[in-house]
Write a protein that holds these residues in place. Structure first.
Motif, PDB file in Angstrom:
ATOM      1  N   GLU A  26     -31.814  18.196 123.196  1.00 35.40           N
ATOM      2  CA  GLU A  26     -33.120  18.219 122.533  1.00 35.40           C
ATOM      3  C   GLU A  26     -33.836  19.544 122.788  1.00 35.40           C
ATOM      4  O   GLU A  26     -34.458  20.116 121.888  1.00 35.40           O
ATOM      5  N   THR A  71     -30.754  16.624 111.156  1.00 35.23           N
ATOM      6  CA  THR A  71     -29.681  15.628 111.280  1.00 35.23           C
ATOM      7  C   THR A  71     -29.361  15.362 112.748  1.00 35.23           C
ATOM      8  O   THR A  71     -29.177  14.203 113.171  1.00 35.23           O
ATOM      9  N   ARG A  81     -31.335  15.855 115.411  1.00 36.57           N
ATOM     10  CA  ARG A  81     -32.437  15.156 116.071  1.00 36.57           C
ATOM     11  C   ARG A  81     -32.475  13.682 115.693  1.00 36.57           C
ATOM     12  O   ARG A  81     -32.720  12.807 116.539  1.00 36.57           O
ATOM     13  N   LEU A  82     -32.265  13.404 114.405  1.00 41.39           N
ATOM     14  CA  LEU A  82     -32.246  12.019 113.955  1.00 41.39           C
ATOM     15  C   LEU A  82     -31.107  11.253 114.621  1.00 41.39           C
ATOM     16  O   LEU A  82     -31.263  10.097 115.058  1.00 41.39           O
ATOM     17  N   GLY A  83     -29.948  11.920 114.726  1.00 38.64           N
ATOM     18  CA  GLY A  83     -28.811  11.277 115.380  1.00 38.64           C
ATOM     19  C   GLY A  83     -29.095  10.959 116.836  1.00 38.64           C
ATOM     20  O   GLY A  83     -28.709   9.884 117.334  1.00 38.64           O
ATOM     21  N   GLN A 143     -32.015  10.336 118.172  1.00 43.33           N
ATOM     22  CA  GLN A 143     -32.950   9.212 118.230  1.00 43.33           C
ATOM     23  C   GLN A 143     -32.231   7.888 118.013  1.00 43.33           C
ATOM     24  O   GLN A 143     -32.536   6.879 118.674  1.00 43.33           O
ATOM     25  N   ILE A 144     -31.258   7.890 117.096  1.00 45.16           N
ATOM     26  CA  ILE A 144     -30.518   6.655 116.816  1.00 45.16           C
ATOM     27  C   ILE A 144     -29.621   6.277 117.994  1.00 45.16           C
ATOM     28  O   ILE A 144     -29.500   5.106 118.378  1.00 45.16           O
ATOM     29  N   LEU A 145     -29.014   7.290 118.610  1.00 45.83           N
ATOM     30  CA  LEU A 145     -28.054   7.035 119.687  1.00 45.83           C
ATOM     31  C   LEU A 145     -28.714   6.797 121.038  1.00 45.83           C
ATOM     32  O   LEU A 145     -28.095   6.191 121.929  1.00 45.83           O
ATOM     33  N   ARG A 146     -29.944   7.275 121.217  1.00 52.32           N
ATOM     34  CA  ARG A 146     -30.575   7.241 122.541  1.00 52.32           C
ATOM     35  C   ARG A 146     -30.555   5.843 123.183  1.00 52.32           C
ATOM     36  O   ARG A 146     -30.223   5.707 124.376  1.00 52.32           O
ATOM     37  N   PRO A 147     -30.877   4.756 122.472  1.00 56.94           N
ATOM     38  CA  PRO A 147     -30.880   3.432 123.124  1.00 56.94           C
ATOM     39  C   PRO A 147     -29.517   3.023 123.686  1.00 56.94           C
ATOM     40  O   PRO A 147     -29.451   2.238 124.637  1.00 56.94           O
ATOM     41  N   SER A 148     -28.458   3.553 123.087  1.00 57.12           N
ATOM     42  CA  SER A 148     -27.115   3.126 123.528  1.00 57.12           C
ATOM     43  C   SER A 148     -26.482   4.097 124.522  1.00 57.12           C
ATOM     44  O   SER A 148     -25.338   3.896 124.938  1.00 57.12           O
TER      45      SER A 148
END
Length: 535
Positions: free
Chosen positions: A354, A330, A332-334, A336-341
């Motif tokens: 990480e 959960t 790690r997935l979070g 990845q989702i947040l990294r662009p912002s």
């Protein structure tokens, strides 16, 4: 009264023996006489003699064969050879074949007879005592071996009871364990030998009565020739003696079972319907079995506790590993989702998170592997793989971590066409652990080298660093679980090398370390270059 048997066909020689014996006024005696070997054997079958005087030359037997025939049937009592021949070689051979002494009839005097009787009787008593001691020791060793192989407590106490009942020749035997209750300490029946369990079910549990009390308190053995005549018998209600329907008990023997910590865990109880059945030898045997029983029951208890703890730990690890994996995934997935912002200045924090998640994941996998090793179910699925490709893949993965620390990486490629019998992922796990350790312990500007070489059917893989080395006294423990040594190591639970050894050994290879303080460390392991049936 000394009971003697004279096997002699010459009336004159027999009279000389009687005459010499008559002078032994301090020793009362009775003597029976047989004129043939067969008559002597017949008397020995029906009566017990303290000593036998044997002439070797009789109407129905002659020479040392006479002694051989007698000794084949009469094994217990002392035998003194009487002969008219003063032959040293014959005397030595007679002693070798079982005679206790040898007397020439022409040299027979009262004093010689006195010494001979005393020596023969005492020597035989000593030999019988030693033989009994040997049988006792052997029997108890057999008991110890039998009990050491049993760790199931229910089966163990039944085996103890059966063996002990047989050793003491009891009509029946029982293993009772102590039970604390509102009425005081009582005994619960754990095992019964020689009688059906129903014989006790309707009688209630024995209590710390006058006769049972010493055993319950661990005061030592209780041996009674006739329990009905013992002053402690019948002093307690409600039965004041043998309950109706109780198994017949006349001779009684009981020994406590005392554990290492001094706790009385119960006792062994034996009975026989005949009076004075149990002897001091039976008591010693029962005490010996009780001592083994204490050790064996302690070991069985510790084994059960260890198994329970192991099962509890496995259950906990399964739950924790499942939940932790879910949370890590959960997280790690979070990320990845947040990294662009995430703003550029937050990238470092994301990278730290990480790395922490990867470390947690590795630790979790290590714990799962250690649990599998302990259970003997570590998963390895070897196959023939290209060695060069296997190690090059691992080089690609590990090189960045070496370079980040500013170390030189010397990686000697494996020769073309070399195959190894290996589980690719597991071997890479071993190599990754060794290289990671080398990087961890090698200071800035140092070097890490990975090399391979062939030795017969084996490929030898070596990982060498220029770090501080491992102290000599620690090198024998580096593959132990949770051992971290005295070198500054930063993070780590001390599981990686233990897992590496298990994985290498599961492949049929071996792993070892060579190190000298101040001159670096070299770890090496072997892999088969072909399938085992083709090696």
């Amino acid at each position: 009264m000394l009971r003697l048997l004279l096997v002699e066909d010459n009336a004159g020689d027999a009279e000389i023996v009687r005459h010499r014996l008559a002078a032994l006024r301090e020793t009362p005696w009775q003597m029976a006489q047989a004129e043939t070997l067969e008559e002597g054997l017949a008397l020995a079958r029906t009566r017990q003699f303290d000593l036998i005087f044997l002439d070797l030359n009789l109407p129905d037997s002659s020479g040392l064969e006479t002694l051989d025939v007698l000794r084949a049937e009469v094994t217990e009592g002392p035998v003194v050879v009487l002969t008219g021949t003063d032959d040293l070689d014959l005397a030595v051979e007679a002693l070798r074949r079982g005679a206790d002494d040898y007397i020439s009839k022409g040299a027979l005097t009262t004093e010689l007879l006195r010494r001979t009787i005393r020596y023969a009787v005492e020597r035989r008593r000593m030999l019988v005592s030693l033989e009994k001691e040997r049988r006792t020791v052997t029997a108890l060793q057999d008991v110890g071996a039998a009990l050491a192989s049993e760790l199931n407590r229910e089966a163990l106490v039944q085996k103890i009871t059966d063996l002990a009942t047989e050793l003491v020749g009891a009509a029946f035997g029982a293993f009772f364990h102590t039970v604390a209750s509102s009425e005081g300490t009582t005994l619960g029946l754990s095992a019964l030998s020689g009688a059906p369990r129903s014989a006790f079910e309707s009688l209630g549990l024995p209590r710390a009565t006058a006769i049972f009390g010493p055993t319950l308190r661990g005061e030592g053995p209780v041996r009674v020739d006739d329990v009905r005549l013992d002053p402690r018998y019948g002093k307690s209600g409600p039965h004041h003696g043998m309950p109706p329907g109780h198994l017949p008990v006349v001779s009684y023997l009981a020994v406590p079972i005392v554990l290492r910590n001094g706790t009385v865990s119960g006792g062994l109880f034996f009975a026989h319907g005949e009076r004075a059945h149990f002897t001091i030898e039976h008591e010693r045997l029962a005490l010996g079995v009780a001592a083994w029983a204490a050790v064996a029951t302690d070991n069985a208890r510790l084994y059960e506790e260890a198994m329970q703890a192991s099962r509890a730990r496995e259950n906990l690890l399964q739950v924790v590993s499942h939940d932790l994996r879910n949370h890590l995934n959960t997280m790690r997935l979070g990320l990845q989702i947040l990294r662009p912002s995430i703003a550029p200045d937050g990238e470092r924090r994301v990278a730290t998170i990480e790395r922490a998640s990867r470390t947690m994941g590795r630790l979790l996998e290590d714990l799962v592997d250690i649990a599998a090793i302990e259970k003997g179910v570590l998963s390895v699925a070897p196959a023939l793989v290209d060695a060069r490709a296997l190690f090059e893949d691992e080089r690609t993965m590990l090189a960045p971590s070496v370079e980040r620390k500013g170390l030189e990486l010397r990686w000697v490629p494996c020769a073309e066409g070399v195959t190894v019998w290996a589980d690719r992922e597991r071997v890479q796990q071993v190599l990754g652990n060794l290289v990671s350790n080398a990087v961890k312990f090698t200071p800035l500007g140092g070097r890490v080298a990975v090399t391979t070489s062939s030795e017969g059917h084996w490929l030898v893989v070596a990982v060498e660093d220029t770090g501080p080395g491992i102290p000599q006294e620690e090198q024998g423990r580096v593959f132990d679980r949770f051992f971290r040594g005295s070198r500054p190591s930063g993070h780590g639970a001390g599981l990686g090398l233990a897992i590496a050894r298990a994985l290498v050994e599961a492949h049929g290879g071996r792993i070892w370390v060579d190190s000298e303080p101040g001159k670096g460390t070299k770890f090496s392991f072997t892999l088969l270059r072909s399938a085992p049936n083709a090696a």
